[in-house]
Design a protein around this motif. Structure first.
Motif, PDB file in Angstrom:
ATOM      1  N   SER A   1       0.827  -1.217   0.000  1.00  0.00           N
ATOM      2  CA  SER A   1       0.000   0.000   0.000  1.00  0.00           C
ATOM      3  C   SER A   1       0.857   1.261   0.000  1.00  0.00           C
ATOM      4  O   SER A   1       0.442   2.295  -0.512  1.00  0.00           O
ATOM      5  N   SER A   2       2.069   1.172   0.574  1.00  0.00           N
ATOM      6  CA  SER A   2       2.984   2.316   0.560  1.00  0.00           C
ATOM      7  C   SER A   2       3.905   2.289  -0.658  1.00  0.00           C
ATOM      8  O   SER A   2       4.820   3.099  -0.762  1.00  0.00           O
ATOM      9  N   ASN A   3       3.656   1.323  -1.555  1.00  0.00           N
ATOM     10  CA  ASN A   3       4.410   1.187  -2.808  1.00  0.00           C
ATOM     11  C   ASN A   3       5.902   0.913  -2.568  1.00  0.00           C
ATOM     12  O   ASN A   3       6.745   1.296  -3.378  1.00  0.00           O
ATOM     13  N   ASN A   4       6.198   0.230  -1.465  1.00  0.00           N
ATOM     14  CA  ASN A   4       7.582  -0.134  -1.162  1.00  0.00           C
ATOM     15  C   ASN A   4       7.872  -1.494  -1.811  1.00  0.00           C
ATOM     16  O   ASN A   4       7.948  -2.536  -1.143  1.00  0.00           O
ATOM     17  N   ILE A   5       8.017  -1.465  -3.121  1.00  0.00           N
ATOM     18  CA  ILE A   5       8.149  -2.692  -3.924  1.00  0.00           C
ATOM     19  C   ILE A   5       9.426  -3.466  -3.577  1.00  0.00           C
ATOM     20  O   ILE A   5       9.417  -4.696  -3.511  1.00  0.00           O
ATOM     21  N   ALA A   6      10.507  -2.753  -3.332  1.00  0.00           N
ATOM     22  CA  ALA A   6      11.796  -3.411  -3.072  1.00  0.00           C
ATOM     23  C   ALA A   6      11.718  -4.288  -1.821  1.00  0.00           C
ATOM     24  O   ALA A   6      12.145  -5.455  -1.838  1.00  0.00           O
ATOM     25  N   LEU A   7      11.158  -3.745  -0.720  1.00  0.00           N
ATOM     26  CA  LEU A   7      11.054  -4.517   0.518  1.00  0.00           C
ATOM     27  C   LEU A   7      10.055  -5.658   0.378  1.00  0.00           C
ATOM     28  O   LEU A   7      10.259  -6.748   0.918  1.00  0.00           O
ATOM     29  N   LEU A   8       8.953  -5.407  -0.348  1.00  0.00           N
ATOM     30  CA  LEU A   8       7.960  -6.454  -0.567  1.00  0.00           C
ATOM     31  C   LEU A   8       8.575  -7.624  -1.332  1.00  0.00           C
ATOM     32  O   LEU A   8       8.378  -8.787  -0.976  1.00  0.00           O
ATOM     33  N   ALA A   9       9.327  -7.314  -2.380  1.00  0.00           N
ATOM     34  CA  ALA A   9       9.988  -8.350  -3.178  1.00  0.00           C
ATOM     35  C   ALA A   9      10.994  -9.127  -2.328  1.00  0.00           C
ATOM     36  O   ALA A   9      11.091 -10.364  -2.432  1.00  0.00           O
ATOM     37  N   GLU A  10      11.704  -8.416  -1.464  1.00  0.00           N
ATOM     38  CA  GLU A  10      12.707  -9.063  -0.604  1.00  0.00           C
ATOM     39  C   GLU A  10      12.048 -10.020   0.386  1.00  0.00           C
ATOM     40  O   GLU A  10      12.509 -11.145   0.573  1.00  0.00           O
TER      41      GLU A  10
ATOM     42  N   ASN B   1      10.675 -12.968  -1.425  1.00  0.00           N
ATOM     43  CA  ASN B   1      11.715 -13.646  -2.208  1.00  0.00           C
ATOM     44  C   ASN B   1      11.292 -13.797  -3.676  1.00  0.00           C
ATOM     45  O   ASN B   1      11.378 -14.874  -4.269  1.00  0.00           O
ATOM     46  N   ILE B   2      10.803 -12.688  -4.233  1.00  0.00           N
ATOM     47  CA  ILE B   2      10.423 -12.652  -5.643  1.00  0.00           C
ATOM     48  C   ILE B   2      11.108 -11.452  -6.288  1.00  0.00           C
ATOM     49  O   ILE B   2      11.684 -10.611  -5.595  1.00  0.00           O
ATOM     50  N   THR B   3      11.041 -11.369  -7.606  1.00  0.00           N
ATOM     51  CA  THR B   3      11.661 -10.241  -8.296  1.00  0.00           C
ATOM     52  C   THR B   3      10.810  -8.982  -8.120  1.00  0.00           C
ATOM     53  O   THR B   3       9.614  -9.059  -7.817  1.00  0.00           O
ATOM     54  N   LYS B   4      11.415  -7.826  -8.327  1.00  0.00           N
ATOM     55  CA  LYS B   4      10.676  -6.560  -8.245  1.00  0.00           C
ATOM     56  C   LYS B   4       9.579  -6.506  -9.305  1.00  0.00           C
ATOM     57  O   LYS B   4       8.504  -5.957  -9.071  1.00  0.00           O
ATOM     58  N   GLY B   5       9.876  -7.095 -10.475  1.00  0.00           N
ATOM     59  CA  GLY B   5       8.869  -7.130 -11.542  1.00  0.00           C
ATOM     60  C   GLY B   5       7.633  -7.889 -11.110  1.00  0.00           C
ATOM     61  O   GLY B   5       6.498  -7.462 -11.381  1.00  0.00           O
ATOM     62  N   ASN B   6       7.825  -9.026 -10.434  1.00  0.00           N
ATOM     63  CA  ASN B   6       6.689  -9.800  -9.926  1.00  0.00           C
ATOM     64  C   ASN B   6       5.960  -9.041  -8.821  1.00  0.00           C
ATOM     65  O   ASN B   6       4.725  -9.068  -8.751  1.00  0.00           O
ATOM     66  N   ALA B   7       6.734  -8.370  -7.964  1.00  0.00           N
ATOM     67  CA  ALA B   7       6.112  -7.610  -6.873  1.00  0.00           C
ATOM     68  C   ALA B   7       5.247  -6.469  -7.408  1.00  0.00           C
ATOM     69  O   ALA B   7       4.201  -6.151  -6.829  1.00  0.00           O
ATOM     70  N   GLN B   8       5.664  -5.878  -8.521  1.00  0.00           N
ATOM     71  CA  GLN B   8       4.881  -4.800  -9.130  1.00  0.00           C
ATOM     72  C   GLN B   8       3.567  -5.305  -9.724  1.00  0.00           C
ATOM     73  O   GLN B   8       2.644  -4.525  -9.932  1.00  0.00           O
ATOM     74  N   GLN B   9       3.489  -6.608  -9.986  1.00  0.00           N
ATOM     75  CA  GLN B   9       2.262  -7.200 -10.514  1.00  0.00           C
ATOM     76  C   GLN B   9       1.204  -7.394  -9.426  1.00  0.00           C
ATOM     77  O   GLN B   9       0.062  -7.744  -9.726  1.00  0.00           O
ATOM     78  N   ILE B  10       1.599  -7.162  -8.169  1.00  0.00           N
ATOM     79  CA  ILE B  10       0.648  -7.278  -7.059  1.00  0.00           C
ATOM     80  C   ILE B  10      -0.094  -5.954  -6.906  1.00  0.00           C
ATOM     81  O   ILE B  10       0.526  -4.911  -6.717  1.00  0.00           O
TER      82      ILE B  10
END
Length: 266
Positions: free
Chosen positions: A77-86, A89-98
């Motif tokens: 919700s805070s658009n912190n894609i890097a931490l979400l991906a970490e 354990n997925i890529t940032k590209g996959n995290a952006q698809q959420i």
């Protein structure tokens, strides 16, 4: 008299506002229509998504697990894609698809508290990856592991106590009945069979709890949805409300300008 006068003044004011809006209804309506058209346009440009949900039961206090899962929701919700991906354990590209991860507590069902995880994603390909990511996230969570280890130690200690009690009771039962088989239970009115059976039931329950001593035990897994969703209704309603509000402001503004011009002339 003063109260009646105030009531009359208020009624007159409301009547003037009503007739003002009635006289200028086409201006308000025009802005509302523009709002609807804008909402439809925005909705058509909004990226569609898939929605699926997973229901889990936890061996820990549901609030404890809920708070840890809520961290994932907050990252998105805070658009912190890097931490979400970490964390997943997925890529940032996959995290952006959420699109979103929503965590909901479900009321107790048969003495079990459940947690619902609602996933909104722009692609179905990432759904299995997100599921693995959430499970692994809870397994590797230091705080949750500390809680689980405490419970595991408690279960094992309880099992040892039950096993010791069973051994003592079986020896007494066998001695009483003159049996040489340590697992033989002879049900009698004055025997130890009832206590042995109760302890065996407790042991089975503790062993089940021990086997389910995990942060997440999946009751209902994410399914792969076939149909996409689009937040059209929200967009249209929002822009309709904005258009209506702007129309009212314009009407009030025009009224004030006319009043000001009339005042200057006089």
């Amino acid at each position: 008299m003063k109260k009646e006068s105030n009531e009359i003044d208020l009624l007159e004011l409301l009547a003037k506002i009503y007739f003002l809006f009635k006289r200028n209804k086409y201006i308000i309506l025009a802005f509302a229509v523009v709002g609807i058209i804008t909402g439809i346009y925005k909705a058509s440009k909004t990226e569609s998504y898939y929605q699926t949900e997973m229901i889990v039961k936890t061996a820990l206090e549901p609030k404890v697990v809920y708070n840890q899962l809520q961290i994932l929701s907050d990252f998105r919700s805070s658009n912190n894609i890097a931490l979400l991906a970490e964390e997943l354990n997925i890529t940032k590209g996959n995290a952006q698809q959420i699109k979103s991860i929503k965590i909901e507590e479900i009321e107790e069902i048969e003495e079990s508290s459940l947690i619902k995880i609602v996933l909104e994603a722009h692609s179905t390909n990432i759904i299995p990856k997100i599921k693995r990511g959430i499970v692994n996230y809870t397994k590797s969570n230091k705080y949750l592991n500390e809680q689980l280890q405490t419970k595991q130690k408690h279960y094992k200690q309880y099992l040892n106590e039950i096993s010791e009690a069973l051994e003592i009771l079986r020896k007494k039962e066998n001695k009483k009945n003159g049996s040489e088989n340590p697992n033989e239970i002879i049900i009698g009115e004055e025997g130890y069979a009832g206590q042995i059976i109760q302890l065996m039931d407790k042991k089975e329950k503790v062993e089940t709890n021990l086997s389910q001593n995990k942060p997440l035990n999946i009751i209902k897994n994410f399914h792969i949805p076939e149909n996409k969703r689009r937040d059209t209704t929200i967009n249209i309603a929002l822009y309709f409300a904005i258009g209506l509000f702007l129309g009212i402001l314009v009407v009030i503004g025009l009224f004030l300008i006319r009043k000001f011009e009339s005042f200057n002339k006089n």
